[in-house]
Design a protein around this motif. Sequence first.
Motif, PDB file in Angstrom:
ATOM      1  N   CYS A  79     -15.064 -12.952 -66.930  1.00 22.87           N
ATOM      2  CA  CYS A  79     -15.015 -11.234 -66.846  1.00 22.87           C
ATOM      3  C   CYS A  79     -13.756 -10.742 -66.807  1.00 22.87           C
ATOM      4  O   CYS A  79     -12.682 -11.532 -66.354  1.00 22.87           O
ATOM      5  CB  CYS A  79     -16.065 -10.757 -65.929  1.00 22.87           C
ATOM      6  SG  CYS A  79     -15.528 -10.868 -64.210  1.00 22.87           S
TER       7      CYS A  79
ATOM      8  N   ARG B 226     -19.502 -23.943 -61.106  1.00 24.87           N
ATOM      9  CA  ARG B 226     -20.864 -23.369 -61.206  1.00 24.87           C
ATOM     10  C   ARG B 226     -21.225 -22.528 -62.378  1.00 24.87           C
ATOM     11  O   ARG B 226     -22.433 -22.092 -62.455  1.00 24.87           O
ATOM     12  CB  ARG B 226     -21.290 -22.529 -59.903  1.00 24.87           C
ATOM     13  CG  ARG B 226     -21.175 -23.557 -58.666  1.00 24.87           C
ATOM     14  CD  ARG B 226     -21.297 -22.599 -57.397  1.00 24.87           C
ATOM     15  NE  ARG B 226     -22.466 -21.665 -57.303  1.00 24.87           N
ATOM     16  CZ  ARG B 226     -22.875 -20.935 -56.438  1.00 24.87           C
ATOM     17  NH1 ARG B 226     -21.920 -20.894 -55.352  1.00 24.87           N
ATOM     18  NH2 ARG B 226     -23.836 -20.156 -56.285  1.00 24.87           N
ATOM     19  N   GLY B 227     -20.176 -22.068 -63.245  1.00 23.87           N
ATOM     20  CA  GLY B 227     -20.353 -21.357 -64.474  1.00 23.87           C
ATOM     21  C   GLY B 227     -20.404 -19.838 -64.002  1.00 23.87           C
ATOM     22  O   GLY B 227     -20.108 -19.443 -62.897  1.00 23.87           O
ATOM     23  N   ALA B 228     -20.596 -19.066 -64.936  1.00 24.31           N
ATOM     24  CA  ALA B 228     -20.426 -17.325 -64.692  1.00 24.31           C
ATOM     25  C   ALA B 228     -21.721 -16.987 -64.470  1.00 24.31           C
ATOM     26  O   ALA B 228     -22.570 -16.940 -65.421  1.00 24.31           O
ATOM     27  CB  ALA B 228     -19.685 -16.803 -66.112  1.00 24.31           C
ATOM     28  N   ASP B 229     -21.628 -16.248 -63.518  1.00 23.67           N
ATOM     29  CA  ASP B 229     -22.877 -15.177 -63.123  1.00 23.67           C
ATOM     30  C   ASP B 229     -22.330 -14.179 -62.320  1.00 23.67           C
ATOM     31  O   ASP B 229     -21.281 -14.211 -61.757  1.00 23.67           O
ATOM     32  CB  ASP B 229     -24.173 -15.806 -62.699  1.00 23.67           C
ATOM     33  CG  ASP B 229     -23.813 -16.366 -61.531  1.00 23.67           C
ATOM     34  OD1 ASP B 229     -23.778 -15.754 -60.261  1.00 23.67           O
ATOM     35  OD2 ASP B 229     -23.948 -17.685 -61.121  1.00 23.67           O
ATOM     36  N   GLY B 230     -22.991 -13.032 -62.052  1.00 30.17           N
ATOM     37  CA  GLY B 230     -22.638 -11.732 -61.403  1.00 30.17           C
ATOM     38  C   GLY B 230     -22.176 -12.418 -59.948  1.00 30.17           C
ATOM     39  O   GLY B 230     -21.057 -11.879 -59.563  1.00 30.17           O
ATOM     40  N   SER B 231     -23.092 -13.131 -59.225  1.00 30.26           N
ATOM     41  CA  SER B 231     -22.857 -13.244 -57.789  1.00 30.26           C
ATOM     42  C   SER B 231     -21.826 -14.258 -57.627  1.00 30.26           C
ATOM     43  O   SER B 231     -20.720 -13.950 -56.768  1.00 30.26           O
ATOM     44  CB  SER B 231     -23.767 -13.805 -56.899  1.00 30.26           C
ATOM     45  OG  SER B 231     -24.617 -14.843 -57.709  1.00 30.26           O
ATOM     46  N   ASN B 232     -21.379 -15.311 -58.701  1.00 29.43           N
ATOM     47  CA  ASN B 232     -20.696 -16.212 -58.565  1.00 29.43           C
ATOM     48  C   ASN B 232     -19.063 -15.590 -58.979  1.00 29.43           C
ATOM     49  O   ASN B 232     -18.122 -15.840 -58.496  1.00 29.43           O
ATOM     50  CB  ASN B 232     -20.917 -17.349 -59.733  1.00 29.43           C
ATOM     51  CG  ASN B 232     -19.991 -18.458 -59.329  1.00 29.43           C
ATOM     52  OD1 ASN B 232     -19.858 -18.926 -58.217  1.00 29.43           O
ATOM     53  ND2 ASN B 232     -19.327 -18.831 -60.134  1.00 29.43           N
ATOM     54  N   ASP B 233     -19.165 -14.663 -59.765  1.00 31.13           N
ATOM     55  CA  ASP B 233     -17.884 -13.922 -60.376  1.00 31.13           C
ATOM     56  C   ASP B 233     -17.292 -13.172 -59.006  1.00 31.13           C
ATOM     57  O   ASP B 233     -16.081 -13.170 -58.678  1.00 31.13           O
ATOM     58  CB  ASP B 233     -18.085 -12.834 -61.212  1.00 31.13           C
ATOM     59  CG  ASP B 233     -18.459 -13.450 -62.651  1.00 31.13           C
ATOM     60  OD1 ASP B 233     -18.057 -14.718 -62.753  1.00 31.13           O
ATOM     61  OD2 ASP B 233     -19.049 -12.718 -63.404  1.00 31.13           O
TER      62      ASP B 233
ATOM     63  N   ASP C  98     -14.121 -16.538 -71.517  1.00 30.17           N
ATOM     64  CA  ASP C  98     -15.452 -16.928 -71.216  1.00 30.17           C
ATOM     65  C   ASP C  98     -15.352 -15.899 -69.590  1.00 30.17           C
ATOM     66  O   ASP C  98     -16.667 -15.405 -69.433  1.00 30.17           O
ATOM     67  CB  ASP C  98     -15.776 -18.271 -70.768  1.00 30.17           C
ATOM     68  CG  ASP C  98     -15.646 -18.945 -71.924  1.00 30.17           C
ATOM     69  OD1 ASP C  98     -15.862 -18.480 -72.949  1.00 30.17           O
ATOM     70  OD2 ASP C  98     -15.697 -20.209 -71.940  1.00 30.17           O
TER      71      ASP C  98
END
Length: 301
Positions: free
Chosen positions: A153, A104-111, A151
């Motif tokens: 965090c 899904r890639g990197a974003d705040g909620s996914n992290d 890539d």
Amino acid sequence: MEQLLSLAFDNLSSYDGPKIRKGLRQVEGLLANICLSRGTRDRRASVISTSATAAENNEPVAPSKTLEQVSDDPAFCEFFKLQEGFEWNVALRLVQTLDRLLARGADGSNDLLIMSALELVQGVMLLHPPSKALFSREVNMNLLLDLLEPDFCPAIQSSTVVTLVTALIDTPRNTRTFEALDGLLTITSLFRNRCTARDVKLKLIEFLYFYLMPETPSIPVAQPDPQLPGLLQRSPSKLAKAFVGGHSRVSSDGSTRPRSAGDGETRTQEEKQALLGRHLSSVAELVEDLKQNTPFGGVVG
């Protein structure tokens, strides 16, 4: 317990973030309550039936137990037996969830979901050490190595290093898979990267110390008793106690030697030092530091 796992697995298999989060919390609630000290079996049964709700409400937790202490608990025995099969294995479902989250890639909620899943993988492997075998497969080990890419965090990188240690400890076969996939190159490249956060670099140094320690598999070699049925020779309580027991056994000649899952799986400290030396120039100093400062409880002598 099967009903709770079924609900959690349904949520974990979703592509919807909130449903995945709910599934992770349901698994968290189950694992937490297996580890908690409770007064009676009746209360334990009540707690397990509402474990997901307790986790989401962030209720106060009771003192935790060691693996040896929980091994006689009915809930732990039931959970352990369920993990022996494909259908109810929690670690496998969590790894599959991580794979989808990674895509899904990197974003705040996914992290946050990735970090939660990694922490649960750690917990499952500690409660059910045979689940570590999942990471002897290259596809699953590659998943952890992918999470160490620049890539992601720093929090994910740090959590992945801890998960990697949990997967490798006392499991030389997984370590050989890690090495075959150039895991040492991944670790050292991230360590040398100027953009890598300081906290992550500290975790990586700890990992290198851990990697250079002597390998001592803790899974005992089974000695079958022809007088007992096969199922009775693998009780969860006895297996769990074996994992927290000593790390050596007596061979036929009366000497003690480390337990090993098979011939040729372990490497000496010198062999691992040579492998790491291909990617890092200061390996000798790390080994000397291990011997002088005796980290990890003085395991290295």
